[in-house]
Design a protein around this motif. Structure first.
Motif, PDB file in Angstrom:
ATOM      1  N   SER A  63      57.628  45.880  53.336  1.00  0.00           N
ATOM      2  CA  SER A  63      58.034  45.302  52.039  1.00  0.00           C
ATOM      3  C   SER A  63      59.155  46.123  51.419  1.00  0.00           C
ATOM      4  O   SER A  63      60.053  45.577  50.760  1.00  0.00           O
ATOM      5  CB  SER A  63      56.857  45.241  51.067  1.00  0.00           C
ATOM      6  N   TYR A  91      58.999  41.212  41.322  1.00  0.00           N
ATOM      7  CA  TYR A  91      58.167  42.377  41.650  1.00  0.00           C
ATOM      8  C   TYR A  91      56.699  41.967  41.734  1.00  0.00           C
ATOM      9  O   TYR A  91      55.975  42.410  42.613  1.00  0.00           O
ATOM     10  CB  TYR A  91      58.293  43.461  40.574  1.00  0.00           C
ATOM     11  N   PHE A  95      54.622  42.618  45.190  1.00  0.00           N
ATOM     12  CA  PHE A  95      53.485  43.538  45.252  1.00  0.00           C
ATOM     13  C   PHE A  95      52.188  42.769  45.508  1.00  0.00           C
ATOM     14  O   PHE A  95      51.307  43.249  46.206  1.00  0.00           O
ATOM     15  CB  PHE A  95      53.391  44.378  43.962  1.00  0.00           C
ATOM     16  N   SER A  98      51.747  42.250  49.217  1.00  0.00           N
ATOM     17  CA  SER A  98      51.383  43.422  50.026  1.00  0.00           C
ATOM     18  C   SER A  98      50.040  44.009  49.635  1.00  0.00           C
ATOM     19  O   SER A  98      49.301  44.478  50.500  1.00  0.00           O
ATOM     20  CB  SER A  98      52.413  44.541  49.860  1.00  0.00           C
ATOM     21  N   VAL A  99      49.751  44.017  48.339  1.00  0.00           N
ATOM     22  CA  VAL A  99      48.617  44.815  47.866  1.00  0.00           C
ATOM     23  C   VAL A  99      47.360  43.953  47.662  1.00  0.00           C
ATOM     24  O   VAL A  99      46.244  44.440  47.823  1.00  0.00           O
ATOM     25  CB  VAL A  99      49.004  45.539  46.546  1.00  0.00           C
TER      26      VAL A  99
END
Ligand SMILES: N[C@@H](CCC(=O)N[C@@H](CS)C(=O)NCC(=O)O)C(=O)O
Length: 209
Positions: A63, A91, A95, A98-99
């Motif tokens: 990322s 953003y 995020f 990915s998170v």
């Protein structure tokens, strides 16, 4: 610019960014034996892909590479302007992918294929959740995406950005693992993303650069 790559892995995502932008790059396809070698681990301390080398910059984390490229070549339009409010949502979804979105997909992958090299936890320490529980976890984290995509084709102000590439990369894994429910906004979104010529080129193992 060089991209270290293993087919079907997270390395597809930065390659997809490069292909969307039409940049020239050298694709260095490696295997697990190479990534275990000390020389490779000077590029990536954990011996993983992807790694991007760009004029003295050596960067890993898929990322981060995608975001770096999209800002470095911001005129290509894959990232919103630095001072725009769209940046907040950009953003957020980068995020999120990915998170929040990726962990249940990765866990399900390890449940289905327990001996993958990136499954670094020793067998006794792997989480005791069932496949069914992982699917429920995944469906729950998909809810905000389904809500947004019910009325939008893309995540950030309805414009295609790198947030869609990273999210699409995660969802493509989920698709291949049969985790996506058909006839949902997220499913239609993914099908639309994987039809993009740049996505197909990013998976092409015969392509020349
Ligand atoms: N969070 C890292 C994960 C990197 C990672 O786990 N890469 C896997 C492929 S998806 C890998 O290189 N596996 C080979 C190995 O562990 O030997 C990223 O997004 O780049």
């Amino acid at each position: 610019m060089q991209l270290y790559y293993i087919p079907t892995t997270r390395a597809v995502r930065p390659r997809w960014v490069l292909e969307e932008m039409g940049l020239s790059y050298e694709l260095i396809t490696v295997d697990i034996e190479t990534t275990r070698q000390r020389d490779y681990q000077k590029l990536h301390p954990h011996g993983k892909v992807p790694v991007l080398v760009d004029e003295g910059v050596v960067i890993y984390e898929s990322s981060a590479i995608c975001s770096y490229l999209s800002d470095r070549y911001i005129d290509q339009g894959l990232a919103p302007a630095l001072d725009s409010s769209a940046r907040a949502y950009y953003y957020q979804w980068l995020f999120y992918a990915s998170v929040t979105l990726e962990p249940p997909v990765e866990q399900y992958l390890f449940q289905k294929i327990p001996n993958l090299p990136e499954n670094i936890l020793p067998e006794g320490k792997r989480k005791g959740t069932s496949e069914q529980e992982t699917l429920q976890w995944f469906q729950q984290v998909c809810e905000p995406l389904n809500d947004l995509l019910a009325n939008n084709d893309y995540l950030v102000q309805n414009q295609f950005t790198t947030a869609d590439i990273v999210t699409g990369g995660v969802l493509h894994w989920a698709f291949k693992l049969d985790m996506l429910q058909k006839e949902t906004p997220i499913y239609r979104y993914l099908i639309n993303l994987i039809e993009r010529p740049a996505f197909k080129r990013a998976n092409d193992q015969q392509a020349k650069h």
